[in-house]
Design a protein around this motif. Structure first.
Motif, mmCIF file in Angstrom:
data_model
loop_
_atom_site.group_PDB
_atom_site.id
_atom_site.type_symbol
_atom_site.label_atom_id
_atom_site.label_comp_id
_atom_site.label_asym_id
_atom_site.label_seq_id
_atom_site.Cartn_x
_atom_site.Cartn_y
_atom_site.Cartn_z
ATOM 1 N N PRO A 1 -17.092 -9.075 -39.092
ATOM 2 C CA PRO A 1 -15.595 -8.642 -38.478
ATOM 3 C C PRO A 1 -14.698 -9.682 -38.208
ATOM 4 O O PRO A 1 -13.527 -9.166 -38.396
ATOM 5 C CB PRO A 1 -16.297 -8.235 -37.262
ATOM 6 N N VAL B 1 -15.649 -2.279 -34.011
ATOM 7 C CA VAL B 1 -15.900 -2.324 -35.580
ATOM 8 C C VAL B 1 -16.737 -1.318 -36.161
ATOM 9 O O VAL B 1 -17.976 -1.113 -35.657
ATOM 10 C CB VAL B 1 -16.512 -3.728 -36.002
ATOM 11 N N VAL C 1 -11.511 -1.684 -37.786
ATOM 12 C CA VAL C 1 -11.589 -2.801 -36.496
ATOM 13 C C VAL C 1 -10.542 -2.182 -35.574
ATOM 14 O O VAL C 1 -9.291 -2.548 -36.053
ATOM 15 C CB VAL C 1 -11.479 -4.063 -37.066
#
Length: 317
Positions: free
Chosen positions: A19, A80, A301
């Motif tokens: 992420p 995420v 995200v």
């Protein structure tokens, strides 16, 4: 006397599919190289940079720092997801003052992903907030899942990488596009690339999406080309001005595998966007949402929380 080995090409690995990388650059792909002498020089160079930035007066500076209150900072918490399924949480801390910045992102998997394939990562960058874009001095990345560890250390000056260490080393494949010295010049690290000083753009953020971000992540050199998409009204606390949405394209330059299916997919991928907001207290623009279509679904995200800490401290008499 043993003969000194000539500097080899570069050490590299697949860019970590984390992420942190996703939020920072929308696509971290491919591999690179690094000289065999590089690991030691990188550690020394980074140590020198950190010491020179942190020790203007040795003991006197240390005692003065101890007496100061914590530096003001803005904290953002991100969720995420992949194909609509929550997969990770991330916390970003941004501190910007007197034209200097530091940014620190920590992430870890969540939900069922954490149960069956838990992983975590830590990314940090610091440098100067230039009039046009950040000028990084240090960048570090550490991530892993308990079995595999990924580490990157970059020492930078004037937009150029002076020393680099990226582990693990890459597999040399016929389709690997080699890095050249020019690929380490006039670049940003992935985390610094997400920031833009408030003074570097118009208050309405009209120039945010008319930029190309030249990124070197320790393994690969690639561009993220931004273009205007839309502007939305701001309805969130902690940010000022409009919400600016940019379309994005991933353009590999070097260090990547030209024939890899992921490289080809991302090069042709038009379903990427980055949404920026201006942090009211820190006076910098940061992403509050990133969306990227991947081979297994859309990865998103998004910032859930924004909080400024330490900006309104009472003055001491």
């Amino acid at each position: 006397m043993p003969r000194r080995r000539p500097a080899a090409a570069v050490s590299a690995a697949d860019s970590p599919s984390s992420p942190a990388s996703l939020a920072a650059s929308s696509a971290s792909l491919g591999r690179t190289e690094c000289p065999r002498e590089c690991p030691l020089s990188a550690r020394l160079a980074v140590a020198v940079v950190l010491l020179s930035a942190a020790l203007p007066g040795a003991a006197a500076a240390a005692s003065a720092k101890a007496a100061l209150p914590p530096a003001p900072e803005t904290r953002l918490r991100y969720s995420v997801s992949l194909a609509g399924i929550p997969v990770a949480k991330a916390d970003l801390t941004v501190s910007a003052a007197a034209d200097r910045y530091s940014s620190h992102l920590v992430w870890r998997t969540s939900g069922l992903v954490d149960v069956f394939a838990g992983a975590k990562g830590d990314v940090a960058a610091s440098g100067q907030l230039g009039a046009r874009r950040p000028v990084p001095t240090t960048y570090t990345l550490a991530s892993g899942d308990g079995r595999k560890a990924v580490k990157v250390m970059l020492a930078m000056a004037g937009g150029a990488v002076k020393a680099a260490e990226a582990l693990p080393p890459s597999r040399q494949t016929p389709d690997l596009v080699p890095l050249q010295p020019q690929h380490r010049v006039d670049v940003l690290d992935p985390l610094s690339a997400t920031l833009l000083a408030g003074k570097a753009d118009a208050p309405d953020g009209s120039g945010l999406c008319r930029r190309t971000l030249p990124i070197f992540d320790g393994w690969t050199r690639y561009d993220i080309r931004l273009s205007p998409k839309t502007t939305l009204p701001n309805k969130r606390a902690g940010i000022s001005g409009p919400i600016v949405v940019c379309a994005a394209r991933y353009v590999p330059v070097a260090g990547h595998r030209a024939e890899h299916k992921v490289t080809r997919f991302m090069t042709d991928n038009e379903d990427l966007s980055v949404t920026f907001a201006h942090l009211e207290k820190a006076d910098v623009w940061v992403p509050i949402r990133v969306s990227v279509r991947t081979l297994v679904g859309v990865a998103e995200v998004e910032a859930d929380q924004i909080a400024a800490v330490g900006y309104d401290q009472p003055k001491t008499p």
